[in-house]
Design a protein around this motif. Structure first.
Motif, PDB file in Angstrom:
ATOM      1  N   ARG A  17       0.866  -1.256   0.065  1.00 15.23           N
ATOM      2  CA  ARG A  17       0.000  -0.027  -0.150  1.00 15.23           C
ATOM      3  C   ARG A  17       1.002   1.065  -0.026  1.00 15.23           C
ATOM      4  O   ARG A  17       0.723   2.242  -0.587  1.00 15.23           O
ATOM      5  CB  ARG A  17      -1.121  -0.130   1.198  1.00 15.23           C
ATOM      6  N   ARG A  18       1.721   1.297   0.740  1.00 10.86           N
ATOM      7  CA  ARG A  18       2.842   2.602   0.753  1.00 10.86           C
ATOM      8  C   ARG A  18       3.554   2.713  -0.543  1.00 10.86           C
ATOM      9  O   ARG A  18       3.667   3.672  -1.236  1.00 10.86           O
ATOM     10  CB  ARG A  18       4.166   2.206   1.838  1.00 10.86           C
ATOM     11  N   ARG A  19       3.952   1.456  -1.242  1.00  7.21           N
ATOM     12  CA  ARG A  19       4.477   1.596  -2.401  1.00  7.21           C
ATOM     13  C   ARG A  19       3.516   2.169  -3.638  1.00  7.21           C
ATOM     14  O   ARG A  19       3.933   2.959  -4.322  1.00  7.21           O
ATOM     15  CB  ARG A  19       4.930   0.045  -2.947  1.00  7.21           C
ATOM     16  N   TRP A  20       2.409   1.532  -3.396  1.00 10.43           N
ATOM     17  CA  TRP A  20       1.392   2.141  -4.428  1.00 10.43           C
ATOM     18  C   TRP A  20       1.062   3.533  -4.175  1.00 10.43           C
ATOM     19  O   TRP A  20       0.714   4.229  -5.049  1.00 10.43           O
ATOM     20  CB  TRP A  20      -0.052   1.400  -4.404  1.00 10.43           C
ATOM     21  N   SER A  21       0.979   3.864  -3.004  1.00  9.72           N
ATOM     22  CA  SER A  21       0.722   5.432  -2.678  1.00  9.72           C
ATOM     23  C   SER A  21       1.495   6.080  -3.473  1.00  9.72           C
ATOM     24  O   SER A  21       1.670   7.198  -3.800  1.00  9.72           O
ATOM     25  CB  SER A  21       0.836   5.451  -1.126  1.00  9.72           C
ATOM     26  N   ALA A  22       2.918   5.908  -3.197  1.00 10.46           N
ATOM     27  CA  ALA A  22       3.954   6.421  -3.821  1.00 10.46           C
ATOM     28  C   ALA A  22       3.987   6.443  -5.301  1.00 10.46           C
ATOM     29  O   ALA A  22       4.115   7.565  -5.972  1.00 10.46           O
ATOM     30  CB  ALA A  22       5.510   6.067  -3.463  1.00 10.46           C
ATOM     31  N   ALA A  23       3.312   5.411  -5.861  1.00 10.43           N
ATOM     32  CA  ALA A  23       3.316   5.283  -7.310  1.00 10.43           C
ATOM     33  C   ALA A  23       2.258   6.255  -7.917  1.00 10.43           C
ATOM     34  O   ALA A  23       2.379   6.723  -9.124  1.00 10.43           O
ATOM     35  CB  ALA A  23       3.177   3.822  -7.775  1.00 10.43           C
ATOM     36  N   TYR A  24       1.205   6.435  -7.004  1.00 14.35           N
ATOM     37  CA  TYR A  24      -0.182   6.968  -7.590  1.00 14.35           C
ATOM     38  C   TYR A  24       0.152   8.309  -7.172  1.00 14.35           C
ATOM     39  O   TYR A  24      -0.505   9.280  -7.953  1.00 14.35           O
ATOM     40  CB  TYR A  24      -1.070   6.487  -6.699  1.00 14.35           C
ATOM     41  N   ALA A  25       0.905   8.863  -6.309  1.00 15.85           N
ATOM     42  CA  ALA A  25       1.294  10.192  -5.929  1.00 15.85           C
ATOM     43  C   ALA A  25       1.541  11.262  -7.198  1.00 15.85           C
ATOM     44  O   ALA A  25       0.766  12.270  -7.358  1.00 15.85           O
ATOM     45  CB  ALA A  25       2.255  10.320  -4.846  1.00 15.85           C
ATOM     46  N   PRO A  26       2.346  11.120  -8.180  1.00 15.25           N
ATOM     47  CA  PRO A  26       2.795  11.749  -9.297  1.00 15.25           C
ATOM     48  C   PRO A  26       1.351  12.151  -9.953  1.00 15.25           C
ATOM     49  O   PRO A  26       1.214  12.903 -10.795  1.00 15.25           O
ATOM     50  CB  PRO A  26       3.808  11.196 -10.046  1.00 15.25           C
ATOM     51  N   MET A  27       0.504  10.920 -10.071  1.00 10.18           N
ATOM     52  CA  MET A  27      -0.793  11.178 -10.786  1.00 10.18           C
ATOM     53  C   MET A  27      -1.824  11.978 -10.008  1.00 10.18           C
ATOM     54  O   MET A  27      -2.918  12.077 -10.562  1.00 10.18           O
ATOM     55  CB  MET A  27      -1.384   9.920 -11.260  1.00 10.18           C
ATOM     56  N   GLY A  28      -1.482  12.468  -8.849  1.00  7.59           N
ATOM     57  CA  GLY A  28      -2.397  13.002  -7.823  1.00  7.59           C
ATOM     58  C   GLY A  28      -3.408  12.444  -7.359  1.00  7.59           C
ATOM     59  O   GLY A  28      -4.593  12.800  -6.898  1.00  7.59           O
ATOM     60  N   LEU A  29      -3.206  11.093  -7.182  1.00  5.16           N
ATOM     61  CA  LEU A  29      -4.300  10.079  -6.753  1.00  5.16           C
ATOM     62  C   LEU A  29      -3.872   9.300  -5.608  1.00  5.16           C
ATOM     63  O   LEU A  29      -2.783   8.841  -5.091  1.00  5.16           O
ATOM     64  CB  LEU A  29      -4.391   8.924  -7.854  1.00  5.16           C
ATOM     65  N   THR A  30      -4.878   9.120  -4.510  1.00  7.71           N
ATOM     66  CA  THR A  30      -4.579   8.394  -3.401  1.00  7.71           C
ATOM     67  C   THR A  30      -4.812   6.949  -3.719  1.00  7.71           C
ATOM     68  O   THR A  30      -5.604   6.585  -4.727  1.00  7.71           O
ATOM     69  CB  THR A  30      -5.557   8.760  -2.315  1.00  7.71           C
ATOM     70  N   PRO A  31      -4.681   5.838  -3.049  1.00 11.47           N
ATOM     71  CA  PRO A  31      -4.885   4.463  -3.244  1.00 11.47           C
ATOM     72  C   PRO A  31      -6.354   4.334  -3.353  1.00 11.47           C
ATOM     73  O   PRO A  31      -6.740   3.315  -4.398  1.00 11.47           O
ATOM     74  CB  PRO A  31      -4.299   3.879  -2.045  1.00 11.47           C
ATOM     75  N   HIS A  32      -7.243   4.773  -2.569  1.00 10.64           N
ATOM     76  CA  HIS A  32      -8.763   4.875  -2.605  1.00 10.64           C
ATOM     77  C   HIS A  32      -8.993   5.322  -3.923  1.00 10.64           C
ATOM     78  O   HIS A  32     -10.114   4.486  -4.692  1.00 10.64           O
ATOM     79  CB  HIS A  32      -9.376   5.581  -1.742  1.00 10.64           C
ATOM     80  N   GLN A  33      -8.745   6.533  -4.343  1.00  8.37           N
ATOM     81  CA  GLN A  33      -9.244   6.899  -5.655  1.00  8.37           C
ATOM     82  C   GLN A  33      -8.622   6.156  -6.895  1.00  8.37           C
ATOM     83  O   GLN A  33      -9.574   5.816  -7.782  1.00  8.37           O
ATOM     84  CB  GLN A  33      -8.651   8.299  -5.893  1.00  8.37           C
TER      85      GLN A  33
END
Length: 134
Positions: A17-33
């Protein structure tokens, strides 16, 4: 290191989840989004209640997640042609491009994370985890 399977599995899940959060952050998304976008992208219009069910969150929380996605022009709301009282959420063209980037980032991260396992170990892990999913 955790001393039982449950704690070890939860530690792996939190790490992912932490890794995905970091991967999604540049797209402006949270894991839930990101998950809501993925779920919505699997359908040609989905009611908010179905998104809430898929995410296992309350309808109010689903509304907040979809509001954020709509504000970012990743999804749009439209009337349900089979029920005028209902609203469907659908992925926009930008949402589809974002979803493709999200999928690529997730695949790349999974390959890096699970890359320390052999192909046989990965297959065994899929089999074991598959037995645990209801």
């Amino acid at each position: 290191m955790p001393d039982n399977e449950s704690d070890l599995l939860m530690q792996v899940a939190r790490t992912l989840r932490r890794r995905w959060s970091a991967a999604y952050a540049p797209m402006g998304l949270t894991p839930h989004q990101a998950r809501a976008l993925r779920v919505t992208g699997e359908h040609d219009g989905l009611r908010l209640s179905a998104i809430a069910d898929a995410l296992r969150i309350s309808a109010r929380s689903a509304t907040e997640v979809v509001d954020a996605l709509e504000e970012a022009d990743l999804v749009t709301r439209r009337p349900d042609p089979t029920d005028r009282r209902a609203i469907l959420v659908a992925v926009t063209a930008l949402g589809k491009r974002t979803l493709a980037a999200l999928t690529a980032a997730r695949t790349k991260d999974a390959d890096e994370f699970f890359g320390r396992l052999t192909d046989e170990e990965r297959a065994a892990l899929r089999d074991i985890l598959g037995k645990l999913v209801p």
